[in-house]
Structures are given as structure tokens and as C-alpha cells.
Design a protein around this motif. Sequence first.
Motif, PDB file in Angstrom:
ATOM      1  N   ASN A  28      -5.676  11.313 -10.522  1.00  0.00           N
ATOM      2  CA  ASN A  28      -4.568  10.827  -9.965  1.00  0.00           C
ATOM      3  C   ASN A  28      -4.199   8.749 -10.610  1.00  0.00           C
ATOM      4  OD1 ASN A  28      -3.363  13.256  -9.753  1.00  0.00           O
ATOM      5  ND2 ASN A  28      -4.679  13.633  -7.739  1.00  0.00           N
ATOM      6  N   MET A  29      -5.268   8.283 -10.435  1.00  0.00           N
ATOM      7  CA  MET A  29      -5.781   6.703 -10.261  1.00  0.00           C
ATOM      8  C   MET A  29      -5.863   5.734  -9.027  1.00  0.00           C
ATOM      9  SD  MET A  29      -5.535   5.812 -13.779  1.00  0.00           S
ATOM     10  CE  MET A  29      -5.464   4.395 -14.032  1.00  0.00           C
ATOM     11  N   ARG A  30      -6.356   7.408  -8.527  1.00  0.00           N
ATOM     12  CA  ARG A  30      -6.564   6.427  -7.197  1.00  0.00           C
ATOM     13  C   ARG A  30      -7.928   6.346  -7.221  1.00  0.00           C
ATOM     14  NH1 ARG A  30      -4.564   8.266  -2.150  1.00  0.00           N
ATOM     15  NH2 ARG A  30      -2.298   8.811  -2.636  1.00  0.00           N
ATOM     16  N   LEU A  31      -8.340   5.207  -6.259  1.00  0.00           N
ATOM     17  CA  LEU A  31      -9.864   4.548  -6.457  1.00  0.00           C
ATOM     18  C   LEU A  31     -10.248   5.467  -6.237  1.00  0.00           C
ATOM     19  CD1 LEU A  31      -8.613   1.164  -5.156  1.00  0.00           C
ATOM     20  CD2 LEU A  31      -9.042   2.057  -7.882  1.00  0.00           C
ATOM     21  N   ARG A  32     -11.877   5.612  -6.578  1.00  0.00           N
ATOM     22  CA  ARG A  32     -12.951   6.286  -5.358  1.00  0.00           C
ATOM     23  C   ARG A  32     -14.103   5.461  -5.135  1.00  0.00           C
ATOM     24  NH1 ARG A  32     -11.860  11.540  -4.622  1.00  0.00           N
ATOM     25  NH2 ARG A  32     -14.010  11.531  -4.707  1.00  0.00           N
ATOM     26  N   ILE A  59      -1.179  -1.876  -8.470  1.00  0.00           N
ATOM     27  CA  ILE A  59      -1.471  -1.456  -6.924  1.00  0.00           C
ATOM     28  C   ILE A  59      -2.499  -0.431  -7.179  1.00  0.00           C
ATOM     29  CG2 ILE A  59      -0.206  -0.725  -4.810  1.00  0.00           C
ATOM     30  CD1 ILE A  59       2.222  -2.180  -5.573  1.00  0.00           C
ATOM     31  N   ARG A  60      -3.372  -0.423  -6.219  1.00  0.00           N
ATOM     32  CA  ARG A  60      -4.259   0.817  -6.539  1.00  0.00           C
ATOM     33  C   ARG A  60      -4.124   0.850  -4.891  1.00  0.00           C
ATOM     34  NH1 ARG A  60      -3.159   1.227 -11.091  1.00  0.00           N
ATOM     35  NH2 ARG A  60      -4.433   1.392 -12.803  1.00  0.00           N
ATOM     36  N   PHE A  61      -4.600   2.795  -4.947  1.00  0.00           N
ATOM     37  CA  PHE A  61      -4.849   3.250  -3.494  1.00  0.00           C
ATOM     38  C   PHE A  61      -6.065   3.779  -3.575  1.00  0.00           C
ATOM     39  CE2 PHE A  61      -0.249   2.512  -3.066  1.00  0.00           C
ATOM     40  CZ  PHE A  61      -0.264   1.756  -2.324  1.00  0.00           C
ATOM     41  N   ARG A  62      -6.891   4.256  -2.781  1.00  0.00           N
ATOM     42  CA  ARG A  62      -8.259   5.074  -2.548  1.00  0.00           C
ATOM     43  C   ARG A  62      -7.664   5.794  -2.499  1.00  0.00           C
ATOM     44  NH1 ARG A  62     -12.640   2.846   0.837  1.00  0.00           N
ATOM     45  NH2 ARG A  62     -11.607   4.055   2.852  1.00  0.00           N
ATOM     46  N   TYR A  63      -8.542   7.008  -3.074  1.00  0.00           N
ATOM     47  CA  TYR A  63      -8.236   8.581  -2.861  1.00  0.00           C
ATOM     48  C   TYR A  63      -8.270   8.616  -1.450  1.00  0.00           C
ATOM     49  CZ  TYR A  63     -12.761   9.979  -1.047  1.00  0.00           C
ATOM     50  OH  TYR A  63     -14.026  10.086  -0.368  1.00  0.00           O
ATOM     51  N   ASP A  64      -8.034   8.531  -0.160  1.00  0.00           N
ATOM     52  CA  ASP A  64      -8.160   9.314   1.169  1.00  0.00           C
ATOM     53  C   ASP A  64      -7.240   8.393   1.972  1.00  0.00           C
ATOM     54  OD1 ASP A  64      -9.834   6.874   1.031  1.00  0.00           O
ATOM     55  OD2 ASP A  64     -11.237   7.557   1.982  1.00  0.00           O
ATOM     56  N   VAL A  65      -6.198   7.386   1.505  1.00  0.00           N
ATOM     57  CA  VAL A  65      -5.306   6.894   2.103  1.00  0.00           C
ATOM     58  C   VAL A  65      -4.082   7.301   1.632  1.00  0.00           C
ATOM     59  CG1 VAL A  65      -3.625   5.222   2.138  1.00  0.00           C
ATOM     60  CG2 VAL A  65      -6.197   4.400   1.052  1.00  0.00           C
ATOM     61  N   PRO A  66      -3.487   8.032   3.160  1.00  0.00           N
ATOM     62  CA  PRO A  66      -2.534   8.692   3.371  1.00  0.00           C
ATOM     63  C   PRO A  66      -1.175   8.044   3.070  1.00  0.00           C
ATOM     64  CG  PRO A  66      -3.331   8.744   5.275  1.00  0.00           C
ATOM     65  CD  PRO A  66      -3.774   7.381   4.518  1.00  0.00           C
ATOM     66  N   ASP A  71       3.555   4.563   1.375  1.00  0.00           N
ATOM     67  CA  ASP A  71       4.610   4.355   0.598  1.00  0.00           C
ATOM     68  C   ASP A  71       5.462   2.947   1.193  1.00  0.00           C
ATOM     69  OD1 ASP A  71       5.182   6.632  -0.738  1.00  0.00           O
ATOM     70  OD2 ASP A  71       5.983   7.720   1.004  1.00  0.00           O
ATOM     71  N   GLN A  72       4.574   3.129   2.612  1.00  0.00           N
ATOM     72  CA  GLN A  72       4.582   1.636   3.568  1.00  0.00           C
ATOM     73  C   GLN A  72       4.203   0.308   2.794  1.00  0.00           C
ATOM     74  OE1 GLN A  72       2.841   3.367   7.382  1.00  0.00           O
ATOM     75  NE2 GLN A  72       4.327   2.060   8.082  1.00  0.00           N
ATOM     76  N   LEU A  73       2.945   0.415   2.308  1.00  0.00           N
ATOM     77  CA  LEU A  73       2.055  -0.377   1.282  1.00  0.00           C
ATOM     78  C   LEU A  73       2.993  -0.821   0.105  1.00  0.00           C
ATOM     79  CD1 LEU A  73      -1.259   0.556   1.714  1.00  0.00           C
ATOM     80  CD2 LEU A  73       0.101  -1.565   2.968  1.00  0.00           C
ATOM     81  N   GLU A  74       3.598   0.254  -0.709  1.00  0.00           N
ATOM     82  CA  GLU A  74       4.578  -0.171  -2.004  1.00  0.00           C
ATOM     83  C   GLU A  74       5.839  -0.846  -1.490  1.00  0.00           C
ATOM     84  OE1 GLU A  74       3.012   3.527  -4.739  1.00  0.00           O
ATOM     85  OE2 GLU A  74       4.707   4.364  -3.292  1.00  0.00           O
ATOM     86  N   SER A  75       6.350  -0.162  -0.212  1.00  0.00           N
ATOM     87  CA  SER A  75       7.078  -1.301   0.142  1.00  0.00           C
ATOM     88  C   SER A  75       6.802  -2.842   0.495  1.00  0.00           C
ATOM     89  CB  SER A  75       8.161  -0.591   1.649  1.00  0.00           C
ATOM     90  OG  SER A  75       8.208   0.634   0.915  1.00  0.00           O
ATOM     91  N   ASN A  98      -2.839  -5.447   8.983  1.00  0.00           N
ATOM     92  CA  ASN A  98      -2.245  -4.359  10.684  1.00  0.00           C
ATOM     93  C   ASN A  98      -2.671  -3.198   9.366  1.00  0.00           C
ATOM     94  OD1 ASN A  98      -3.136  -6.207  11.648  1.00  0.00           O
ATOM     95  ND2 ASN A  98       0.193  -7.157  11.675  1.00  0.00           N
ATOM     96  N   LEU A  99      -1.537  -2.503   8.572  1.00  0.00           N
ATOM     97  CA  LEU A  99      -1.474  -1.500   8.591  1.00  0.00           C
ATOM     98  C   LEU A  99      -2.538  -1.037   8.108  1.00  0.00           C
ATOM     99  CD1 LEU A  99       1.774  -1.528   6.151  1.00  0.00           C
ATOM    100  CD2 LEU A  99       1.693  -0.276   8.220  1.00  0.00           C
ATOM    101  N   LEU A 100      -3.755  -1.213   7.318  1.00  0.00           N
ATOM    102  CA  LEU A 100      -4.828  -0.995   7.165  1.00  0.00           C
ATOM    103  C   LEU A 100      -6.079  -1.093   7.635  1.00  0.00           C
ATOM    104  CD1 LEU A 100      -4.649  -1.774   3.247  1.00  0.00           C
ATOM    105  CD2 LEU A 100      -4.696   0.138   3.433  1.00  0.00           C
ATOM    106  N   GLN A 101      -5.562  -1.189   9.428  1.00  0.00           N
ATOM    107  CA  GLN A 101      -6.599  -2.008  10.166  1.00  0.00           C
ATOM    108  C   GLN A 101      -7.832  -2.526   9.705  1.00  0.00           C
ATOM    109  OE1 GLN A 101      -7.444   2.166  11.875  1.00  0.00           O
ATOM    110  NE2 GLN A 101      -5.359   1.383  13.164  1.00  0.00           N
ATOM    111  N   GLY A 102      -7.396  -3.612   8.297  1.00  0.00           N
ATOM    112  CA  GLY A 102      -8.619  -4.078   7.621  1.00  0.00           C
ATOM    113  C   GLY A 102      -9.631  -5.251   8.342  1.00  0.00           C
ATOM    114  N   GLU A 103     -10.996  -5.629   7.954  1.00  0.00           N
ATOM    115  CA  GLU A 103     -11.237  -6.281   9.038  1.00  0.00           C
ATOM    116  C   GLU A 103     -11.495  -7.231   7.648  1.00  0.00           C
ATOM    117  OE1 GLU A 103     -14.526  -4.328  10.616  1.00  0.00           O
ATOM    118  OE2 GLU A 103     -13.253  -3.844  12.198  1.00  0.00           O
ATOM    119  N   ARG A 104     -11.910  -6.922   6.539  1.00  0.00           N
ATOM    120  CA  ARG A 104     -11.737  -8.495   5.692  1.00  0.00           C
ATOM    121  C   ARG A 104     -11.199  -7.709   3.952  1.00  0.00           C
ATOM    122  NH1 ARG A 104     -16.216  -5.741   2.271  1.00  0.00           N
ATOM    123  NH2 ARG A 104     -17.014  -4.060   3.319  1.00  0.00           N
ATOM    124  N   PHE A 105     -11.063  -8.959   3.143  1.00  0.00           N
ATOM    125  CA  PHE A 105     -10.872  -9.112   2.181  1.00  0.00           C
ATOM    126  C   PHE A 105     -11.472  -9.450   1.511  1.00  0.00           C
ATOM    127  CE2 PHE A 105      -9.155 -12.627   4.313  1.00  0.00           C
ATOM    128  CZ  PHE A 105      -8.249 -13.775   2.883  1.00  0.00           C
TER     129      PHE A 105
END
Length: 197
Positions: A28-32, A59-66, A71-75, A98-105
Motif C-alpha cells: 500500500n506504499m506505507r513505510l515499514r 508524502i508517505r506514512f508508516r503502516y500504523d498511522v491511523p 487525512d489531517q496531515l494530508e490537508s 503536534n499531531l504526531l506528538q513528535g519529539e524529533r525530526f
Amino acid sequence: MSDREEIKPTAHDLMEFHVEALYTHDHNMRLRTINEPWPGEAPAPRFFLGRTIEGTSVIRFRYDVPEMLIDQLESLCADEPIIKDLHTKPKHFDAYMNLLQGERFTMGPCYLVPGELAPTIQVVSITRENMTEFLRGGFEWLTSEIDYAQPCIALVRESRTVSICRSVRITSRAHEAGLETLEEFRGRGYASAVVAG
């Protein structure tokens, strides 16, 4: 079109090559996982945004992102402006974190190295057979990776390797280069030479 003419990839194509080299994907082109040639599989990041100078994004998302979060991130991604400065964070950087509750990038430019590029300084190929001769004085850590990170090209000064470029992520369409130059030898054009090699 003659045999000598090549179809040049667009910036968007190159970004696709880049994300495919960085991470493994499911059907599904989701990141593993992170696509590293040595053993072990570290999980891929939850979100990848690759912006091009053409104004397109990959744009890619990991397989476990809801899906609702996707939808929010794509917008937000659809509202990103064309980049003018490669060092500028995305417009919605804080919202992504914020949406990803990310600590690093991580972020940084990606370059295409033309196949016809040739080094202007003599370089050497590093293999298991010659690594003990060259991988000392700062690059000893590479001995455990040498079989996986090929090709591996080095520039030698003062009887030791001072700059090295190796393939660290490999696909059928691209190699991602891992590049390192010892701090005291930076700013002399050595990195360009090993990349060209």
C-alpha cells in the motif's frame, strides 16, 4: 530518440527514488522500516514529507498511522508553499509535530549525482581486502559495515582515509550516499571527490 539520449527524471521522480531508497514499503506504499543494507530493521518514521523545487511533494506514512491522522496531515501538506530556501522548515511544521506528538525530526537537501561525474582528485575503492590498510585514524567503525555499504570510495591523505562515500541505502533505481569527512579535512573539496568516485 537515440541510444545516447536519456529521459531525465523530474524533481518529483527523484524524490520518489529518494523515499524508496530511504525506507521499505508495503504493497500500500506505507513505510515499514529504514532501508539499511546491514542486518537489523529499525522502524521507519511515522511521516515523510519530501518537497521539491518544482513545487510538488511526496508524502508517505508508516503502516500504523491511523487514517484520521493521515487525512489531517494530508490537508496540511496540500497547503505547503513552493520552497525557495532548502533550509526552511515546512509551513505547518509545528502542526505536524503536534499531531504526531513528535519529539524529533530530520531534514535536509537531497541531490542527484550525474553518472558521468568524475573525481578531480585520486580516490580509492575500499573493500574487505584492503580495508585494514585504509580504515584507520578515524574510520575504524566502518569495518563492520564494509561488506554491506558498497561501493565504498575513499580519499587518502597522510596515509589515512580522510573522506569517504558509500552506498548506504540501495534500490534498483537509486543508491543513497553516506558521506563523511574528518573534521580537520573539511572545506577542501574532498567530499565532492569521493561522491564523484
